[in-house]
Design a protein around this motif. Structure first.
Motif, PDB file in Angstrom:
ATOM      1  N   ALA A  82       0.749  -1.204  -0.176  1.00 12.03           N
ATOM      2  CA  ALA A  82       0.084  -0.022   0.103  1.00 12.03           C
ATOM      3  C   ALA A  82       0.724   1.235   0.129  1.00 12.03           C
ATOM      4  CB  ALA A  82      -0.905   0.162   1.319  1.00 12.03           C
ATOM      5  N   LEU A  83       2.208   1.154   1.026  1.00 14.30           N
ATOM      6  CA  LEU A  83       2.904   2.379   0.724  1.00 14.30           C
ATOM      7  C   LEU A  83       3.414   2.640  -0.493  1.00 14.30           C
ATOM      8  CD1 LEU A  83       4.526   1.849   4.149  1.00 14.30           C
ATOM      9  CD2 LEU A  83       3.112   3.623   3.599  1.00 14.30           C
ATOM     10  N   ARG A  84       3.691   1.668  -1.172  1.00 13.74           N
ATOM     11  CA  ARG A  84       4.376   1.679  -2.650  1.00 13.74           C
ATOM     12  C   ARG A  84       3.415   2.244  -3.699  1.00 13.74           C
ATOM     13  NH1 ARG A  84       7.161  -3.087  -1.272  1.00 13.74           N
ATOM     14  NH2 ARG A  84       5.447  -4.523  -2.138  1.00 13.74           N
ATOM     15  N   GLN A  85       2.259   2.052  -3.416  1.00 15.50           N
ATOM     16  CA  GLN A  85       1.254   2.655  -4.232  1.00 15.50           C
ATOM     17  C   GLN A  85       0.605   3.788  -4.042  1.00 15.50           C
ATOM     18  OE1 GLN A  85      -1.655  -0.884  -4.409  1.00 15.50           O
ATOM     19  NE2 GLN A  85      -0.412  -2.061  -5.100  1.00 15.50           N
ATOM     20  N   TRP A  86       1.186   4.269  -2.835  1.00 13.11           N
ATOM     21  CA  TRP A  86       0.464   5.607  -2.423  1.00 13.11           C
ATOM     22  C   TRP A  86       1.030   6.719  -3.138  1.00 13.11           C
ATOM     23  CZ3 TRP A  86       3.270   8.598   2.271  1.00 13.11           C
ATOM     24  CH2 TRP A  86       2.520   9.956   2.543  1.00 13.11           C
ATOM     25  N   ARG A  87       0.105   7.403  -3.791  1.00 18.90           N
ATOM     26  CA  ARG A  87       0.333   8.543  -4.854  1.00 18.90           C
ATOM     27  C   ARG A  87       0.738   9.696  -4.297  1.00 18.90           C
ATOM     28  NH1 ARG A  87      -4.707   8.696  -8.272  1.00 18.90           N
ATOM     29  NH2 ARG A  87      -5.701   8.512  -6.495  1.00 18.90           N
ATOM     30  N   PRO A  88       1.937  10.466  -4.701  1.00 23.62           N
ATOM     31  CA  PRO A  88       2.239  11.826  -4.236  1.00 23.62           C
ATOM     32  C   PRO A  88       1.114  12.741  -4.199  1.00 23.62           C
ATOM     33  CG  PRO A  88       3.773  10.969  -5.590  1.00 23.62           C
ATOM     34  CD  PRO A  88       2.754   9.904  -5.869  1.00 23.62           C
ATOM     35  N   GLY A  89       0.997  13.495  -3.001  1.00 26.79           N
ATOM     36  CA  GLY A  89      -0.033  14.520  -3.256  1.00 26.79           C
ATOM     37  C   GLY A  89      -1.441  13.916  -2.624  1.00 26.79           C
ATOM     38  N   ARG A  90      -1.447  12.729  -2.280  1.00 28.82           N
ATOM     39  CA  ARG A  90      -2.699  11.901  -2.012  1.00 28.82           C
ATOM     40  C   ARG A  90      -2.700  11.637  -0.574  1.00 28.82           C
ATOM     41  NH1 ARG A  90      -6.665  13.835  -4.575  1.00 28.82           N
ATOM     42  NH2 ARG A  90      -7.740  12.032  -3.656  1.00 28.82           N
ATOM     43  N   PRO A  91      -3.633  11.917   0.314  1.00 28.83           N
ATOM     44  CA  PRO A  91      -3.701  11.528   1.891  1.00 28.83           C
ATOM     45  C   PRO A  91      -3.188  10.203   1.922  1.00 28.83           C
ATOM     46  CG  PRO A  91      -5.771  12.613   1.083  1.00 28.83           C
ATOM     47  CD  PRO A  91      -5.010  12.059  -0.272  1.00 28.83           C
ATOM     48  N   LEU A  92      -2.515   9.775   2.993  1.00 26.57           N
ATOM     49  CA  LEU A  92      -1.964   8.638   3.484  1.00 26.57           C
ATOM     50  C   LEU A  92      -2.966   7.519   3.560  1.00 26.57           C
ATOM     51  CD1 LEU A  92       0.469   6.523   4.131  1.00 26.57           C
ATOM     52  CD2 LEU A  92       0.099   7.607   6.475  1.00 26.57           C
ATOM     53  N   GLU A  93      -4.225   7.825   4.164  1.00 27.76           N
ATOM     54  CA  GLU A  93      -5.261   6.960   4.477  1.00 27.76           C
ATOM     55  C   GLU A  93      -5.763   6.598   3.156  1.00 27.76           C
ATOM     56  OE1 GLU A  93      -5.710  10.639   7.382  1.00 27.76           O
ATOM     57  OE2 GLU A  93      -4.914  10.055   5.587  1.00 27.76           O
ATOM     58  N   GLU A  94      -5.809   7.072   2.108  1.00 28.45           N
ATOM     59  CA  GLU A  94      -6.400   6.830   0.990  1.00 28.45           C
ATOM     60  C   GLU A  94      -5.655   5.421   0.314  1.00 28.45           C
ATOM     61  OE1 GLU A  94      -5.792   8.772  -3.297  1.00 28.45           O
ATOM     62  OE2 GLU A  94      -7.506   9.776  -2.200  1.00 28.45           O
ATOM     63  N   ALA A  95      -4.120   5.526   0.675  1.00 31.88           N
ATOM     64  CA  ALA A  95      -3.548   4.191   0.235  1.00 31.88           C
ATOM     65  C   ALA A  95      -4.041   3.096   0.831  1.00 31.88           C
ATOM     66  CB  ALA A  95      -2.132   4.471   0.397  1.00 31.88           C
ATOM     67  N   PHE A  96      -4.606   3.059   2.221  1.00 35.08           N
ATOM     68  CA  PHE A  96      -5.110   1.955   2.571  1.00 35.08           C
ATOM     69  C   PHE A  96      -6.679   1.760   2.809  1.00 35.08           C
ATOM     70  CE2 PHE A  96      -1.180   2.907   4.622  1.00 35.08           C
ATOM     71  CZ  PHE A  96      -0.628   1.921   4.708  1.00 35.08           C
ATOM     72  N   PHE A 139       8.962  -1.305   5.381  1.00 29.83           N
ATOM     73  CA  PHE A 139       8.021  -0.082   5.475  1.00 29.83           C
ATOM     74  C   PHE A 139       9.222   0.965   4.721  1.00 29.83           C
ATOM     75  CE2 PHE A 139       5.391  -1.238   9.002  1.00 29.83           C
ATOM     76  CZ  PHE A 139       4.803  -2.205   8.312  1.00 29.83           C
ATOM     77  N   ALA A 140      10.515   0.868   5.158  1.00 27.02           N
ATOM     78  CA  ALA A 140      11.475   1.999   4.697  1.00 27.02           C
ATOM     79  C   ALA A 140      11.948   1.807   3.334  1.00 27.02           C
ATOM     80  CB  ALA A 140      12.711   1.923   5.729  1.00 27.02           C
ATOM     81  N   ARG A 141      11.781   0.463   2.862  1.00 30.28           N
ATOM     82  CA  ARG A 141      12.168   0.357   1.533  1.00 30.28           C
ATOM     83  C   ARG A 141      10.979   0.863   0.593  1.00 30.28           C
ATOM     84  NH1 ARG A 141      14.332  -4.634   3.601  1.00 30.28           N
ATOM     85  NH2 ARG A 141      12.422  -5.554   3.189  1.00 30.28           N
ATOM     86  N   ALA A 142       9.790   0.621   1.012  1.00 30.88           N
ATOM     87  CA  ALA A 142       8.505   0.893   0.173  1.00 30.88           C
ATOM     88  C   ALA A 142       8.584   2.510   0.194  1.00 30.88           C
ATOM     89  CB  ALA A 142       7.360   0.271   0.891  1.00 30.88           C
ATOM     90  N   LEU A 143       8.754   3.231   1.211  1.00 31.25           N
ATOM     91  CA  LEU A 143       8.788   4.715   1.475  1.00 31.25           C
ATOM     92  C   LEU A 143       9.981   5.104   0.593  1.00 31.25           C
ATOM     93  CD1 LEU A 143       7.635   4.969   5.008  1.00 31.25           C
ATOM     94  CD2 LEU A 143       6.246   5.631   3.052  1.00 31.25           C
ATOM     95  N   ALA A 144      10.985   4.629   0.551  1.00 30.79           N
ATOM     96  CA  ALA A 144      12.321   5.144  -0.316  1.00 30.79           C
ATOM     97  C   ALA A 144      11.861   4.863  -1.793  1.00 30.79           C
ATOM     98  CB  ALA A 144      13.523   4.431   0.061  1.00 30.79           C
ATOM     99  N   GLU A 145      11.326   3.814  -2.126  1.00 25.59           N
ATOM    100  CA  GLU A 145      10.953   3.455  -3.440  1.00 25.59           C
ATOM    101  C   GLU A 145      10.039   4.622  -3.978  1.00 25.59           C
ATOM    102  OE1 GLU A 145       8.464   0.139  -5.970  1.00 25.59           O
ATOM    103  OE2 GLU A 145       9.753  -0.482  -4.407  1.00 25.59           O
ATOM    104  N   ARG A 146       8.794   4.727  -2.945  1.00 20.50           N
ATOM    105  CA  ARG A 146       7.860   5.879  -3.443  1.00 20.50           C
ATOM    106  C   ARG A 146       8.484   7.226  -3.716  1.00 20.50           C
ATOM    107  NH1 ARG A 146       5.229   9.598  -0.586  1.00 20.50           N
ATOM    108  NH2 ARG A 146       3.387  10.221  -1.293  1.00 20.50           N
TER     109      ARG A 146
END
Length: 208
Positions: A82-96, A139-146
């Motif tokens: 879900a973190l990798r799919q979290w789009r920039p500029g969108r609320p974090l809650e939306e990713a989940f 989680f860190a890898r996913a956030l770094a990738e994003r």
């Protein structure tokens, strides 16, 4: 005759079947821990509840307390995805939105009762904390990738630690609360989902 031709016995288990067996063992262990306590539960009893030998239980898990690990870690991959799919500029809650709903919520329904046991069972508490400790790199890898950051950048590690602590606190808060009289499984799942969403809202400002 080749080694392959000479091999007899059952075919090797697939990774999916191994994961299913691990989850079956985990749920059986939780049921026994709740019913009779950790100290009174043996590997033989856990195996009997699943229909396998104690030797099989120990093949999958080094200790009886570690048998519950799959229930604690089941949500890590879903959260990282879900973190990798979290789009920039969108609320974090939306990713989940597709992960934390009253019908499908991470972690599973067994975790509440299991977490209540961690308050009095140090061995189970250690497994719970170790699971979260090992989740942070994912989680860190996913956030770094994003964010398009290199693996040695400290910011994803800090973001992951913030998120990890918030999620752990939310799940524990839900598990430790006294349930409302007459609250059924649906109400329990909805409360857990709400607690997790609150954790995301509180930490979202630092995860930009």
């Amino acid at each position: 005759m080749t080694a392959a031709q000479g091999r007899t016995g059952r075919p090797p288990l697939t990774e999916e079947r191994k994961a299913a067996i691990r989850l079956e063992i985990a749920r059986a262990a939780v049921g026994l821990f709740i019913a009779q306590g950790v100290a009174a539960t043996t590997g033989e009893q856990i195996g009997q509840a699943v229909g396998v030998s104690a030797r099989t239980v120990w093949r999958y898990f080094p200790t009886k307390e570690s048998c519950v690990r799959p229930l604690f870690s089941s949500g890590i991959d879903a959260i990282a995805a879900a973190l990798r799919q979290w789009r920039p500029g969108r609320p974090l809650e939306e990713a989940f939105d597709h992960v934390w709903t009253p019908d499908v919520v991470v972690p599973g329904p067994d975790v509440g009762a299991l977490l209540r046991l961690t308050r009095t069972e140090p061995g189970l508490r250690a497994v719970w904390l170790r699971t979260h400790d090992e989740a942070e790199p994912a989680f860190a890898r996913a956030l770094a990738e994003r964010a398009g950051l290199p693996s040695d950048d400290v910011r994803p590690a800090i973001w992951a630690a913030m998120l990890n602590a918030a999620l752990r606190a939310a799940v524990e808060h839900h598990a430790y609360r006294t349930p409302e009289p007459g609250a059924g499984p649906e109400a329990e799942r909805a409360d857990l989902a709400a607690s997790l969403r609150t954790a995301l809202a509180v930490t979202a400002a630092g995860l930009t």
